[in-house]
Design a protein around this motif. Sequence first.
Motif, PDB file in Angstrom:
ATOM      1  N   LYS A   1      79.344  25.494  31.878  1.00 45.69           N
ATOM      2  CA  LYS A   1      78.359  24.621  32.501  1.00 45.69           C
ATOM      3  C   LYS A   1      78.076  25.128  33.918  1.00 45.69           C
ATOM      4  CE  LYS A   1      77.382  21.210  29.595  1.00 45.69           C
ATOM      5  NZ  LYS A   1      77.925  19.859  29.816  1.00 45.69           N
TER       6      LYS A   1
ATOM      7  N   ARG B   1      75.364  24.010  37.123  1.00 42.23           N
ATOM      8  CA  ARG B   1      74.332  23.100  37.622  1.00 42.23           C
ATOM      9  C   ARG B   1      73.917  22.100  36.539  1.00 42.23           C
ATOM     10  NH1 ARG B   1      71.350  25.345  42.247  1.00 42.23           N
ATOM     11  NH2 ARG B   1      69.428  24.406  41.453  1.00 42.23           N
ATOM     12  N   GLY B   2      74.920  21.624  35.760  1.00 39.31           N
ATOM     13  CA  GLY B   2      74.683  20.617  34.741  1.00 39.31           C
ATOM     14  C   GLY B   2      74.073  21.134  33.457  1.00 39.31           C
ATOM     15  N   THR B   3      73.885  22.448  33.351  1.00 38.85           N
ATOM     16  CA  THR B   3      73.261  23.046  32.175  1.00 38.85           C
ATOM     17  C   THR B   3      74.269  23.913  31.426  1.00 38.85           C
ATOM     18  OG1 THR B   3      71.105  23.083  33.271  1.00 38.85           O
ATOM     19  CG2 THR B   3      71.385  24.534  31.375  1.00 38.85           C
ATOM     20  N   GLU B   4      74.214  23.857  30.089  1.00 40.13           N
ATOM     21  CA  GLU B   4      75.141  24.662  29.291  1.00 40.13           C
ATOM     22  C   GLU B   4      74.629  26.092  29.149  1.00 40.13           C
ATOM     23  OE1 GLU B   4      76.420  25.083  24.666  1.00 40.13           O
ATOM     24  OE2 GLU B   4      76.684  23.066  25.537  1.00 40.13           O
TER      25      GLU B   4
END
Length: 581
Positions: A429, A431-434
Amino acid sequence: MMFYRFLLRSLAFTIGVHPATVLAASQVTIPQIQGTGHASPFDGQLVKFEGVITLLRDGTFFIQDATGDGNDTTSDGILVRRKPSGLAVGDIVNVEGFVDEQQGRPGQFSTTTIKDPVFRKLGSGTVPVPILIGAGGRRPPTEAVVLPVGGFDPVNSGADFFECLEGMMVRIDNPVVVGPMTKRNVFNVVADGGSHATGMNSLGGITVTPGDSNPERIQIQIGKPLLPADFQVAVGDHFAALVGAVTTDNMAYGLQLVAATGFNPQNRVQPTAPDSADNVLTIAGYNVENLDTRVEDPNNVPPEAERDDDLAEGKFKSIAGHIVSVLGSPDIVALQEVQDNDGGEFSDVVVADKTLSALTDAIAAAGGPAYQTLSLDPKDDSAGGQPGANIRVAYLFNPSRVTVDQSASALIDDASFERTRLPLAAPFKFRGTEILVINVHLSSKSGSDPIYGVVQPPRDGTAAVRVAQARAIREFIRHLAPDPKRSVVVLGDFNTYWYEEPILLLTGGVPALRNLALDETPLERVSYVFDGNSQSLDHALVMLGNGQTAVMRTLHINSVLPEAQQTSDHDPKHVSITFGP
């Protein structure tokens, strides 16, 4: 029977009886022995001939017809397999022996030789002037090693071109090194600074591309102490000239070096770390070539197994320096060829925590971040590579930049990965993105036919296996839950060229990943050099989420260097993924 004949001929010389009275030998010339083609028309027959000694080796010598036959398709030289006791370069000798097509390894072209010989010095002569290879002389073909239609064509086939010079003295003017020195004292060059070669890249090497195997490459074999023991050459280095006898040793045509003049090393600049930013995720792929902390106990490994000391030899420190100073301390480092804690020893040890800890400690000492590690142990002796070493892929990641759910990480298992490293998929992960990273090390090309071989086109012994492995990776990606923001990155050592089917399966179907190497021109797609051919076995494939962009850079810090100076035999890849403003 051969030994009996040899004794008869030796006895004949001893008592003064000519061997022809014992066994009838054909009186021939060297060009007649060589004939037109790869095999002698006199193979297996007893012959006698005369020539001038051109090169002496410990157990063999080269001899050349003093005048030749004027036919460029028949060689004037030949290798005689006997210790040259009492002989010197320039001696004229009479030789009698059996013609033998000697094959060094299965599948390679044979060398026309004389075995079980007897010889007699007749006087002294003049060594023939070496044939010039390149501009102003005989220029080798630049694309095909062997023509698919068959026949003997020295104009268009590299193998046929060099066969016409087998055993002869030749000279190469202004050769540029395209394959660095190996530990076997071998390197590769092309003539004329590469000006007439196809495929020259900006590193000074020559790149293999579809339909072009670079037959203009010439292998140079050094017999010590012709050059200093510590003499090394790298890709891009130049000589004024090289002179030697043409051989087919080491699976390719080349020169047994006699003289080297005018060495001029290239002024090489160490690549610098790519720039980064807060919104840029950086990922590196690095094959670290059988890394472990153990000095193997000779009692616990096979006699022929490699035993090394990566710690004492500075390998951990060197890799750490690359990761910090050259790669710029990437957020994620995908490693291949990490060995277990006792290296190549046969034991029940499978874990690699000591290997990985030694590397993270070295990175911290070099000023890098406090990396954490992610590795899933293979089943004992299931992953191929060096026996006993339990090779695997693994990750280093910077926890201040990325997180990962290690419980959700998975090995991609499939029957095609038998005796091969399983890919490791890890959902990072940022910045909150996978960002799902799949670290791969597909089956090697070992067991394939040699380029200079009798089987044409050469068979890639594991091509079908790698195709099946690519399908398994593709199916894994297809079954992911939909997520428009997710990035998928598949990187590592594919043991596959960018134009071969396994890569095309992953980039040309559904889902379609993009090979970042294609952003480079074809000749610059280089991460590995084998037998003088620059090539890319390491790749980074991406499927990006909304608003994301990616670029890749290859850092040429290993492949261009002499083998003795390499940290690994692969160059690392560096990927930058930008996540909007």
